[in-house]
Design an enzyme around this catalytic site. Structure first.
Site: not given
Ligand code: ZN
Length: 425
Positions: A279-280, A283, A357, A361
């Site tokens: 997930h990071e 980003h 976000e 995801d």
């Molecule tokens: Zn996040």
């Protein structure tokens, strides 16, 4: 506009914001309490009855505390404004006869110090009464005092030169100082992001390279399969202060440190941990960090331009009790005004953040080949921090930088359906 009118509008905005936030917090808390027995289907079964009760009690305590804290801060600010204390401190300091730039810097540092000191009882109460009661606090009083002192000294070391140079720019480049000032602050922010993992974070915590283990092997494998360069995987002793868990990538540029809280390592299994890191990475790969930086830098430019635009108008200074148009008074006035301004801007910022976000995801689910690991990880994280899993939609719309848990689970399970339908075809 007259000084009196500016002052009245400012006070009106402060009080309106306070009333709005208080009412919204109460609505949010009641919503969670009243709907605890009829949760949306994504949230059913996450909390046992006992855990649900504890989570609601924790939300209750935190809501009361945040309402009290904001009243406390507002009252001190009003006392300062109505009794002209900002001017009194300025006059008192003038008696020492410092040169203009030094006078401005010391004056602003003094104001920062006064408001930091006023905040200390709140920090104490939050750590040793609320967090303690719900079993989160692991910090000793000695540790806490050390932390407060270190932060205060650090903020002086960093803020002092920044204010001095800012005042220098304002004094030396009359027509376009706002442009240079915004560039300067943007550079300071980037610089701090660089030095944070190397010089600042180690003042508070111990970082050790993660020992050779299945977890480390799997992390390095996943990270390189996503084309991400990591300069190391570190474990940080977050458990020394709190039971709350976290993970982040530190540093800027091509290679970054992966930092895992020991509390997170204890909480998640290998697959869940990989999903959180994916997930990071999402980003990063989707350019969210750059876009957020761009957005906040544009705000910075707009803010400094506004300040430049109004800084020649003596009514603004008079409104806050100052008698002349000194640059340091302009900085103080605009930092006071930035509160009500951010009240209108931050919901947009949060809206953008929630979009990112959802995208991260989705990236993580694709990387993990399904939504199960990330869903499990998010649930474990919510349970661990006794989160209010069912916030009022208006509250989460305004305040949440991350979508509410139910929305994230729902979005991921929809994604799963799409993934499955592709594999059937
Ligand atoms: Zn996040």
């Amino acid at each position: 506009m007259t000084a009196q009118a500016i002052f009245n509008i400012f006070i009106f905005l402060l009080i309106m914001e306070q009333v709005f936030e208080t009412v919204l917090s109460v609505i949010n808390l009641n919503y969670a309490k009243n709907n605890a027995a009829k949760l949306p289907k994504e949230l059913q079964g996450i909390y046992e009855d006992q855990e649900m009760k504890k989570s609601l009690d924790y939300s209750h305590a935190k809501t009361c505390f945040s309402i009290f804290s904001s009243f406390y801060s507002l009252i001190f600010l009003l006392i300062f404004l109505f009794s002209n204390t900002f001017l009194d401190i300025d006059l008192w300091l003038k008696a020492y006869g410092f040169r203009q730039l030094f006078h401005g810097t010391i004056y602003l540092l003094l104001i920062v110090a006064i408001f930091s000191l006023l905040g200390i009882p709140l920090s104490y109460y939050s750590t040793f009464i609320i967090e303690e009661k719900f079993g989160f606090n692991k910090s000793t009083r000695l540790q806490w005092v050390k932390d407060q002192l270190t932060s205060l000294i650090l903020s002086f070391i960093i803020t002092g030169p920044v204010i001095y140079f800012l005042l220098y720019i304002m004094q030396s480049f009359s027509g376009y100082w706002w442009l240079l000032a915004a560039c300067f602050i943007a550079m300071v922010q980037i610089f701090l992001a660089f030095i944070f993992p190397v010089w600042i974070a180690p003042l508070f915590n111990k970082f050790t390279p993660l020992e050779e283990s299945e977890l480390k092997e799997e992390i390095l494998k996943m990270v390189s399969s996503q084309g991400f360069l990591a300069s190391g995987v570190y474990k940080v002793d977050g458990s020394r202060r709190s039971r709350h868990a976290n993970a982040y990538f530190a540093g800027l540029g091509k290679s970054k440190r992966i930092v895992l809280y020991d509390t997170l390592i204890n909480l998640l299994g290998v697959r869940e941990m990989l999903a959180v890191l994916a997930h990071e990475i999402g980003h990063e790969k989707l350019g969210h960090i750059k876009k957020t930086l761009l957005f906040s830098t544009s705000l910075l430019f707009a803010g400094f331009y506004l300040m430049y635009f109004f800084s020649g108008n003596i009514e603004f200074y008079n409104a806050f009790g100052f008698k002349n148009t000194a640059n340091y008074s302009a900085l103080l006035i605009f930092s006071l005004l930035s509160g009500p301004l951010m009240f209108f801007v931050s919901p947009f910022f949060n809206m953008l953040s929630r979009r990112f976000e959802f995208q991260a995801d989705k990236y993580a689910c694709n990387a993990a080949g399904g939504s199960e690991p990330l869903t499990k990880a998010l649930i474990a994280l919510s349970k661990n921090s006794l989160s209010n899993i069912n916030p009022h939609p208006l509250y989460s719309f305004i305040h949440y930088s991350h979508p509410a848990l139910a929305e994230r689970i729902k979005a991921m399970s929809n994604l799963e359906t799409v993934l499955n339908s592709f594999s059937v075809k």
